[in-house]
Scaffold this motif. Structure first.
Motif, mmCIF file in Angstrom:
data_model
loop_
_atom_site.group_PDB
_atom_site.id
_atom_site.type_symbol
_atom_site.label_atom_id
_atom_site.label_comp_id
_atom_site.label_asym_id
_atom_site.label_seq_id
_atom_site.Cartn_x
_atom_site.Cartn_y
_atom_site.Cartn_z
ATOM 1 N N GLU A 211 0.804 -1.219 0.000
ATOM 2 C CA GLU A 211 0.000 0.000 0.000
ATOM 3 C C GLU A 211 0.837 1.269 0.000
ATOM 4 N N THR A 212 2.011 1.244 0.637
ATOM 5 C CA THR A 212 2.856 2.439 0.725
ATOM 6 C C THR A 212 4.268 2.102 0.254
ATOM 7 N N GLU A 213 5.033 3.113 -0.060
ATOM 8 C CA GLU A 213 6.413 2.912 -0.516
ATOM 9 C C GLU A 213 7.257 2.187 0.531
ATOM 10 N N ASP A 214 6.934 2.356 1.789
ATOM 11 C CA ASP A 214 7.653 1.668 2.860
ATOM 12 C C ASP A 214 7.429 0.160 2.823
ATOM 13 N N GLY A 215 6.396 -0.275 2.116
ATOM 14 C CA GLY A 215 6.057 -1.696 2.062
ATOM 15 C C GLY A 215 7.174 -2.559 1.520
ATOM 16 N N ILE A 216 7.826 -2.123 0.475
ATOM 17 C CA ILE A 216 8.920 -2.904 -0.112
ATOM 18 C C ILE A 216 10.063 -3.051 0.882
ATOM 19 N N GLU A 217 10.441 -1.962 1.515
ATOM 20 C CA GLU A 217 11.528 -2.005 2.497
ATOM 21 C C GLU A 217 11.162 -2.894 3.678
ATOM 22 N N THR A 218 9.932 -2.821 4.127
ATOM 23 C CA THR A 218 9.470 -3.644 5.241
ATOM 24 C C THR A 218 9.575 -5.124 4.886
ATOM 25 N N VAL A 219 9.152 -5.487 3.697
ATOM 26 C CA VAL A 219 9.233 -6.885 3.255
ATOM 27 C C VAL A 219 10.691 -7.316 3.134
ATOM 28 N N GLN A 220 11.527 -6.487 2.559
ATOM 29 C CA GLN A 220 12.942 -6.836 2.413
ATOM 30 C C GLN A 220 13.599 -7.079 3.772
ATOM 31 N N LYS A 221 13.292 -6.247 4.747
ATOM 32 C CA LYS A 221 13.852 -6.421 6.086
ATOM 33 C C LYS A 221 13.370 -7.723 6.718
ATOM 34 N N GLU A 222 12.089 -8.029 6.557
ATOM 35 C CA GLU A 222 11.546 -9.256 7.125
ATOM 36 C C GLU A 222 12.147 -10.483 6.441
ATOM 37 N N LEU A 223 12.278 -10.435 5.135
ATOM 38 C CA LEU A 223 12.891 -11.559 4.419
ATOM 39 C C LEU A 223 14.328 -11.784 4.894
ATOM 40 N N THR A 224 15.085 -10.730 5.051
ATOM 41 C CA THR A 224 16.470 -10.852 5.526
ATOM 42 C C THR A 224 16.503 -11.407 6.943
ATOM 43 N N ARG A 225 15.593 -10.933 7.787
ATOM 44 C CA ARG A 225 15.522 -11.420 9.164
ATOM 45 C C ARG A 225 15.246 -12.928 9.198
ATOM 46 N N LEU A 226 14.461 -13.417 8.257
ATOM 47 C CA LEU A 226 14.129 -14.836 8.183
ATOM 48 C C LEU A 226 15.231 -15.680 7.541
ATOM 49 N N GLY A 227 16.194 -15.007 6.887
ATOM 50 C CA GLY A 227 17.280 -15.733 6.240
ATOM 51 C C GLY A 227 17.167 -15.809 4.728
ATOM 52 N N TYR A 228 16.323 -14.952 4.148
ATOM 53 C CA TYR A 228 16.100 -14.939 2.705
ATOM 54 C C TYR A 228 16.347 -13.541 2.136
ATOM 55 N N PRO A 229 17.610 -13.112 2.098
ATOM 56 C CA PRO A 229 17.885 -11.758 1.593
ATOM 57 C C PRO A 229 17.590 -11.631 0.099
ATOM 58 N N ILE A 230 17.398 -10.407 -0.328
ATOM 59 C CA ILE A 230 17.167 -10.108 -1.739
ATOM 60 C C ILE A 230 18.418 -10.488 -2.529
ATOM 61 N N HIS A 231 18.208 -11.012 -3.722
ATOM 62 C CA HIS A 231 19.327 -11.394 -4.586
ATOM 63 C C HIS A 231 20.288 -10.213 -4.741
ATOM 64 N N GLY A 232 21.569 -10.468 -4.486
ATOM 65 C CA GLY A 232 22.588 -9.425 -4.568
ATOM 66 C C GLY A 232 22.965 -8.841 -3.217
ATOM 67 N N ASP A 233 22.086 -9.013 -2.204
ATOM 68 C CA ASP A 233 22.413 -8.541 -0.855
ATOM 69 C C ASP A 233 23.346 -9.545 -0.172
ATOM 70 N N LYS A 234 23.951 -9.110 0.912
ATOM 71 C CA LYS A 234 24.867 -9.942 1.690
ATOM 72 C C LYS A 234 24.170 -11.237 2.119
ATOM 73 N N ASN A 235 24.858 -12.363 1.951
ATOM 74 C CA ASN A 235 24.290 -13.669 2.289
ATOM 75 C C ASN A 235 25.370 -14.506 2.970
#
Length: 89
Positions: free
Chosen positions: A46-70
């Protein structure tokens, strides 16, 4: 708005289950689809912050965005998340 992100460490339906359940709890995030074949997560936000929120949650779970630190710690988190997803199916 809708987007699709490619993530790392996505291995199986256990991972898929954990990701879907956790992202469904995020405010303003809807229509979540996890695709294990191409390692993507699609969702509406719904908001621009949504993408960042999802990316942070994915990283917290162990699934970073492709290209991010792994690093090893992140990979270990994904195995734990996967196991939880398999148990809670």
């Amino acid at each position: 708005m809708k987007t699709t992100v490619t993530i790392q460490n996505l291995k199986c339906s256990g991972c898929e289950s954990t990701i879907a359940k956790k992202l469904h709890t995020l405010k303003g995030i809807k229509n979540i689809a996890v695709n294990t074949e191409d390692c993507t997560v699609s969702f509406n936000y719904e908001t621009e912050d949504g993408i960042e929120t999802v990316q942070k949650e994915l990283t917290r779970l162990g699934y970073p965005i492709h290209g991010d630190k792994n690093n090893l710690t992140t990979k270990a988190k994904s195995y734990v998340s996967c196991a939880i997803g398999r148990i809670n199916k």
